[in-house]
Design an enzyme around this catalytic site. Structure first.
Site, PDB file in Angstrom:
ATOM      1  N   ASP A  36       0.856  -0.960  -0.350  1.00 39.00           N
ATOM      2  CA  ASP A  36       0.392  -0.055  -0.181  1.00 39.00           C
ATOM      3  C   ASP A  36       0.665   0.967   0.212  1.00 39.00           C
ATOM      4  O   ASP A  36       2.237   1.299   0.165  1.00 39.00           O
ATOM      5  CB  ASP A  36      -0.656  -0.053   0.642  1.00 39.00           C
ATOM      6  CG  ASP A  36      -1.516   1.169   1.808  1.00 39.00           C
ATOM      7  OD1 ASP A  36      -2.607   1.898   0.243  1.00 39.00           O
ATOM      8  OD2 ASP A  36      -1.965   2.025   2.449  1.00 39.00           O
ATOM      9  N   ILE A  37       0.644   2.013   0.156  1.00 38.68           N
ATOM     10  CA  ILE A  37       1.011   3.342   0.191  1.00 38.68           C
ATOM     11  C   ILE A  37       0.617   4.265   0.994  1.00 38.68           C
ATOM     12  O   ILE A  37       1.890   4.032   1.578  1.00 38.68           O
ATOM     13  CB  ILE A  37       0.900   4.564  -1.780  1.00 38.68           C
ATOM     14  CG1 ILE A  37       1.398   3.809  -2.209  1.00 38.68           C
ATOM     15  CG2 ILE A  37       1.380   6.076  -1.707  1.00 38.68           C
ATOM     16  CD1 ILE A  37       0.806   5.100  -4.052  1.00 38.68           C
ATOM     17  N   ASP A  38      -0.272   4.529   1.097  1.00 39.78           N
ATOM     18  CA  ASP A  38       0.325   6.291   2.687  1.00 39.78           C
ATOM     19  C   ASP A  38      -0.839   4.964   3.794  1.00 39.78           C
ATOM     20  O   ASP A  38      -1.357   4.262   3.622  1.00 39.78           O
ATOM     21  CB  ASP A  38      -1.640   6.973   2.366  1.00 39.78           C
ATOM     22  CG  ASP A  38      -1.382   7.287   0.901  1.00 39.78           C
ATOM     23  OD1 ASP A  38      -0.991   8.550   1.211  1.00 39.78           O
ATOM     24  OD2 ASP A  38      -2.130   6.878   0.115  1.00 39.78           O
ATOM     25  N   GLY A  78      -5.046   2.613  -3.138  1.00 42.32           N
ATOM     26  CA  GLY A  78      -6.611   3.168  -3.595  1.00 42.32           C
ATOM     27  C   GLY A  78      -6.090   4.424  -4.692  1.00 42.32           C
ATOM     28  O   GLY A  78      -7.117   4.813  -5.418  1.00 42.32           O
ATOM     29  N   LYS A 104      -8.744  -4.424  -4.056  1.00 41.65           N
ATOM     30  CA  LYS A 104      -7.329  -4.697  -3.938  1.00 41.65           C
ATOM     31  C   LYS A 104      -7.051  -5.949  -4.127  1.00 41.65           C
ATOM     32  O   LYS A 104      -6.533  -6.544  -5.145  1.00 41.65           O
ATOM     33  CB  LYS A 104      -6.138  -4.542  -3.034  1.00 41.65           C
ATOM     34  CG  LYS A 104      -6.266  -2.935  -3.061  1.00 41.65           C
ATOM     35  CD  LYS A 104      -5.616  -2.298  -1.718  1.00 41.65           C
ATOM     36  CE  LYS A 104      -5.129  -0.971  -1.532  1.00 41.65           C
ATOM     37  NZ  LYS A 104      -4.118  -0.436  -0.350  1.00 41.65           N
ATOM     38  N   ASP A 145      -2.490  -0.380   5.820  1.00 41.66           N
ATOM     39  CA  ASP A 145      -2.859  -0.256   6.668  1.00 41.66           C
ATOM     40  C   ASP A 145      -4.809   0.314   7.078  1.00 41.66           C
ATOM     41  O   ASP A 145      -4.730   0.983   8.071  1.00 41.66           O
ATOM     42  CB  ASP A 145      -1.691   1.338   6.922  1.00 41.66           C
ATOM     43  CG  ASP A 145      -2.132   2.522   6.590  1.00 41.66           C
ATOM     44  OD1 ASP A 145      -2.637   2.858   6.764  1.00 41.66           O
ATOM     45  OD2 ASP A 145      -1.765   2.034   5.193  1.00 41.66           O
ATOM     46  N   ASN A 184      -9.205  -0.176   3.136  1.00 44.72           N
ATOM     47  CA  ASN A 184      -8.901  -0.822   1.979  1.00 44.72           C
ATOM     48  C   ASN A 184      -8.309  -2.236   1.441  1.00 44.72           C
ATOM     49  O   ASN A 184      -8.106  -2.787   0.774  1.00 44.72           O
ATOM     50  CB  ASN A 184      -9.277  -0.136   0.730  1.00 44.72           C
ATOM     51  CG  ASN A 184      -7.794   0.526   0.689  1.00 44.72           C
ATOM     52  OD1 ASN A 184      -7.503   0.880   1.424  1.00 44.72           O
ATOM     53  ND2 ASN A 184      -7.330   1.792  -0.199  1.00 44.72           N
TER      54      ASN A 184
END
Length: 257
Positions: A9-11, A44, A184, A207, A210
């Site tokens: 994931d990114i954020d 996302g 995802k 985290d 989603n």
């Protein structure tokens, strides 16, 4: 287990609250690649929100828009758009409830009212360029995901009226809107199938809300220390915070560093 691929994931996972990738995360991904394990972004976000970040991290492939658009080393691999007739119902209901929408294509995104406080606040939290206004963008291009800008006490106005869609909150004033079966995990499964990799041979880090399906799908689902508390039951392991070596420590736990 001999893991072959890792999804990030990114954020809150690859980047901290300032949207910066910690140096130890970049180094961990470099070492992961040296061991022949493919790193893939699973987010996302739309691709135009993370192009520079992916380059900085040295990641070539992605599962974006909550699984709706997958690209592997420059090649489009999987796409899932929201049907226009469903979007038409969403637009009508949002107008009735006086809520703004942001329509996300795979190359651009537009808002019904970009200067609306809720839109501005939510998009600003991503540290990306704000969308321009085009309330009819959904009629002109394929839409993979929508931001619905409303507060939590207003969420109940949508699911019963739109069973074709699911709503996942990512900000106090914004929800991701995607197909009911979209997640995802859907995009990840498409990528794994194309590569001939079994889900149990994959690792995933996340985290947020989603990330539930993604962590359940793979062989080792790792939640960041800063994760939303509702994600933790879906994780096999909880690592440290993003800015406390979370990715590095999680990969070490997995035995791949």
């Amino acid at each position: 287990m001999a893991y072959k691929i890792a999804f990030f994931d990114i954020d809150g996972t690859l980047v901290d609250e300032e949207k910066r990738i910690p140096a130890d995360t970049i180094d961990a991904i470099r070492r992961l690649k040296e061991r022949g394990i493919e790193p893939v972004i699973a987010t996302g976000r739309a691709p135009y929100f993370f192009k520079e970040l992916a380059e900085e991290a040295g990641i070539e492939s992605f599962v974006s828009l909550n699984g709706a658009y997958v690209k592997y080393k420059g090649q489009d691999l999987y796409e899932s758009q929201i049907p226009p007739e469903v979007l038409e119902k969403l637009v009508a209901l949002a107008q009735k409830n006086k809520h703004e929408l942001v329509f996300e294509g795979k190359e651009a995104y537009f808002s019904t009212a970009p200067d609306h406080p809720a839109v501005f606040e939510a998009v600003a939290s991503l540290r990306v360029t704000h969308p321009e206004a085009d309330a009819d963008f959904w009629k002109k291009a394929g839409i993979y995901q929508v931001f619905l800008h409303c507060e939590s006490h207003e969420e109940h106005l949508y699911p019963a009226e739109l069973p074709e869609l699911r709503f996942v909150r990512w900000h106090a004033k914004a929800l991701d809107v995607l197909p009911t079966a979209g997640s995802k995990a859907e995009g990840i499964q498409a990528l794994l199938d194309s590569l001939g990799i079994k889900p149990e041979e994959a690792i995933a880090f996340g985290d947020g809300l989603n990330d539930k399906e993604m962590l359940q799908l793979v062989g080792l689902g790792i939640a960041m220390g800063n994760s939303h508390k509702e994600l933790l039951p879906y994780a096999d392991y909880v690592t440290t915070n993003v800015d406390e070596g979370g990715v590095k420590n999680g990969l070490e736990f997995a035995g791949v560093l």
